[in-house]
Write a protein that holds these residues in place. Structure first.
Motif, mmCIF file in Angstrom:
data_model
loop_
_atom_site.group_PDB
_atom_site.id
_atom_site.type_symbol
_atom_site.label_atom_id
_atom_site.label_comp_id
_atom_site.label_asym_id
_atom_site.label_seq_id
_atom_site.Cartn_x
_atom_site.Cartn_y
_atom_site.Cartn_z
ATOM 1 N N ILE A 35 0.880 -1.172 0.000
ATOM 2 C CA ILE A 35 0.000 0.000 0.000
ATOM 3 C C ILE A 35 0.913 1.217 0.000
ATOM 4 O O ILE A 35 1.721 1.392 0.914
ATOM 5 N N VAL A 36 0.790 2.033 -1.041
ATOM 6 C CA VAL A 36 1.661 3.188 -1.195
ATOM 7 C C VAL A 36 0.795 4.433 -1.227
ATOM 8 O O VAL A 36 -0.317 4.394 -1.770
ATOM 9 N N GLY A 37 1.296 5.509 -0.668
ATOM 10 C CA GLY A 37 0.542 6.747 -0.775
ATOM 11 C C GLY A 37 1.144 7.815 0.099
ATOM 12 O O GLY A 37 1.877 7.522 1.038
ATOM 13 N N PRO A 38 0.831 9.059 -0.189
ATOM 14 C CA PRO A 38 1.413 10.169 0.567
ATOM 15 C C PRO A 38 0.853 10.226 1.985
ATOM 16 O O PRO A 38 -0.120 9.544 2.313
ATOM 17 N N SER A 39 1.441 11.057 2.783
ATOM 18 C CA SER A 39 0.980 11.276 4.144
ATOM 19 C C SER A 39 -0.482 11.723 4.123
ATOM 20 O O SER A 39 -0.887 12.519 3.274
ATOM 21 N N THR A 194 3.886 1.674 2.912
ATOM 22 C CA THR A 194 5.038 2.554 2.750
ATOM 23 C C THR A 194 4.639 3.812 1.981
ATOM 24 O O THR A 194 3.679 3.799 1.217
ATOM 25 N N HIS A 195 5.362 4.905 2.196
ATOM 26 C CA HIS A 195 5.069 6.087 1.394
ATOM 27 C C HIS A 195 5.974 6.145 0.167
ATOM 28 O O HIS A 195 5.845 7.029 -0.655
ATOM 29 N N ARG A 196 6.915 5.205 0.042
ATOM 30 C CA ARG A 196 7.817 5.250 -1.116
ATOM 31 C C ARG A 196 7.555 4.077 -2.059
ATOM 32 O O ARG A 196 7.359 2.959 -1.642
ATOM 33 N N LEU A 209 -2.929 4.533 -2.597
ATOM 34 C CA LEU A 209 -4.008 5.119 -1.816
ATOM 35 C C LEU A 209 -3.832 6.635 -1.803
ATOM 36 O O LEU A 209 -2.718 7.140 -1.619
ATOM 37 N N GLU A 210 -4.915 7.345 -2.011
ATOM 38 C CA GLU A 210 -4.879 8.806 -1.892
ATOM 39 C C GLU A 210 -6.218 9.268 -1.361
ATOM 40 O O GLU A 210 -7.265 8.859 -1.882
ATOM 41 N N ASP A 211 -6.186 10.131 -0.363
ATOM 42 C CA ASP A 211 -7.446 10.646 0.204
ATOM 43 C C ASP A 211 -8.456 9.541 0.515
ATOM 44 O O ASP A 211 -9.647 9.681 0.248
ATOM 45 N N VAL A 226 3.953 6.964 -11.574
ATOM 46 C CA VAL A 226 3.401 7.660 -10.407
ATOM 47 C C VAL A 226 4.399 8.723 -9.944
ATOM 48 O O VAL A 226 5.587 8.455 -9.889
ATOM 49 N N PRO A 227 3.944 9.923 -9.649
ATOM 50 C CA PRO A 227 4.870 11.001 -9.233
ATOM 51 C C PRO A 227 5.709 10.643 -8.017
ATOM 52 O O PRO A 227 5.232 9.973 -7.143
HETATM 53 P P1 ADP Z 1 12.280 8.290 -3.871
HETATM 54 O O1 ADP Z 1 12.367 7.098 -2.981
HETATM 55 O O2 ADP Z 1 13.230 8.224 -5.026
HETATM 56 O O3 ADP Z 1 12.297 9.569 -3.141
HETATM 57 P P2 ADP Z 1 9.481 7.718 -4.048
HETATM 58 O O4 ADP Z 1 8.905 6.779 -5.044
HETATM 59 O O5 ADP Z 1 9.611 7.226 -2.683
HETATM 60 O O6 ADP Z 1 10.866 8.218 -4.613
HETATM 61 O O7 ADP Z 1 8.556 8.986 -4.052
HETATM 62 C C1 ADP Z 1 9.012 10.326 -3.928
HETATM 63 C C2 ADP Z 1 7.923 11.153 -3.286
HETATM 64 O O8 ADP Z 1 6.676 10.902 -3.911
HETATM 65 C C3 ADP Z 1 7.739 10.827 -1.823
HETATM 66 O O9 ADP Z 1 7.582 12.025 -1.102
HETATM 67 C C4 ADP Z 1 6.488 10.007 -1.745
HETATM 68 O O10 ADP Z 1 5.752 10.266 -0.572
HETATM 69 C C5 ADP Z 1 5.726 10.487 -2.956
HETATM 70 N N1 ADP Z 1 4.987 9.369 -3.518
HETATM 71 C C6 ADP Z 1 5.444 8.180 -3.878
HETATM 72 N N2 ADP Z 1 4.488 7.411 -4.345
HETATM 73 C C7 ADP Z 1 3.380 8.165 -4.301
HETATM 74 C C8 ADP Z 1 2.038 7.952 -4.680
HETATM 75 N N3 ADP Z 1 1.652 6.815 -5.195
HETATM 76 N N4 ADP Z 1 1.152 8.919 -4.503
HETATM 77 C C9 ADP Z 1 1.539 10.061 -4.000
HETATM 78 N N5 ADP Z 1 2.797 10.354 -3.639
HETATM 79 C C10 ADP Z 1 3.699 9.423 -3.787
#
Ligand code: ADP
Ligand code: ADP
Length: 227
Positions: A35-39, A194-196, A209-211, A226-227
């Protein structure tokens, strides 16, 4: 049935907008899902719902086909267990820290044999036995997470939960740690939060996951934009 099935889960903290707003996901036995997603996306809330520490407004969580509301809370937490945030370490070697852990720390032959077999499996997968003699108090944060995972595996959980396992260590260590944890959990039903996105090539599915909603899902290669 799936090892874990979450159906249309809605969870609200107080009278705020739902922290989880209709989340569904399914983990087949032996698969690993991240499960990935921002804070603020709802990741912690999802874990809390699994641990039954928040109320579910609607939806279901099924563990091997059984609604988790039918289990006592403690029972749920041994069936689904994982990395706790601040692993406790005895003043002893890592090996002894492992010997003292587990659901049945008794000294009968069977309990000892089971623990030894799981430990052998673990060290075989990680090559970790080289450091087992080290004092638990002196090892790095990454080693502590490895210890915590080894301890969690002693419980042989039906679903292993990994909550931001590489959060507390620096970036370089984080990559190696995550890779090790994923090597050590191959074939074991796992939910990794994880957030990464980085380092998740090995997992079977990534759910973004978002919102409080699932906005994307698929294997790593399908989500690299994905950004
Ligand atoms: P890195 O490890 O190279 O910094 P990440 O893939 O962990 O790259 O992501 C960089 C940033 O993007 C982090 O701040 C992370 O929280 C955010 N991020 C990663 N995946 C997502 C996602 N699916 N949705 C929103 N933000 C994301
Ligand atoms: P994440 O773990 O992805 O950062 P959370 O599950 O912690 O996301 O948060 C999801 C949403 O629920 C956020 O808007 C957050 O502010 C809110 N939230 C989380 N925990 C609580 C709480 N105990 N009380 C009120 N709101 C909360």
């Amino acid at each position: 049935p799936p090892a874990l099935e979450i159906e249309d889960l809605v969870v609200r903290h107080g009278d705020r907008a739902p922290a989880l707003n209709g989340v569904s996901l399914s983990i087949a036995p032996g698969d690993r899902v991240a499960i990935v997603g921002p804070s603020g996306a709802g990741k912690s809330t999802l874990l809390a719902a699994l641990m039954r520490t928040v109320d579910i407004e609607s939806g279901n969580i099924m563990l091997n086909g059984v609604d988790i509301r039918r289990f006592a809370s403690d029972d749920v937490r041994t069936r689904m267990t994982g990395l706790i945030q601040d692993p406790y370490v005895f003043q002893a070697t890592l090996r002894d820290n492992l010997r003292l852990a587990g659901p049945d720390a008794s000294d009968d032959d069977l309990a000892r044999a089971v623990r030894q077999a799981r430990l052998d499996d673990w060290t075989g997968r990680t090559g970790w036995d080289t450091t087992l003699g080290e004092d638990g108090r002196t090892v790095s944060g990454g080693q502590l997470q490895r210890l915590a995972l080894a301890r969690a595996l002693l419980y042989d959980p039906q679903v292993l939960l990994l909550d931001e396992p590489a959060e507390a260590v620096d970036e370089e260590t984080a990559d190696a740690l995550l890779a090790d944890l994923l090597d050590a959990t191959r074939g074991r039903t796992t939910l990794l939060v994880t957030h990464r996105l980085r380092g998740l090539e090995q997992v079977d599915e990534i759910v973004v996951l978002e919102d409080g909603r699932v906005v994307q899902r698929g294997p790593h290669h399908a989500l690299v934009s994905v950004p």
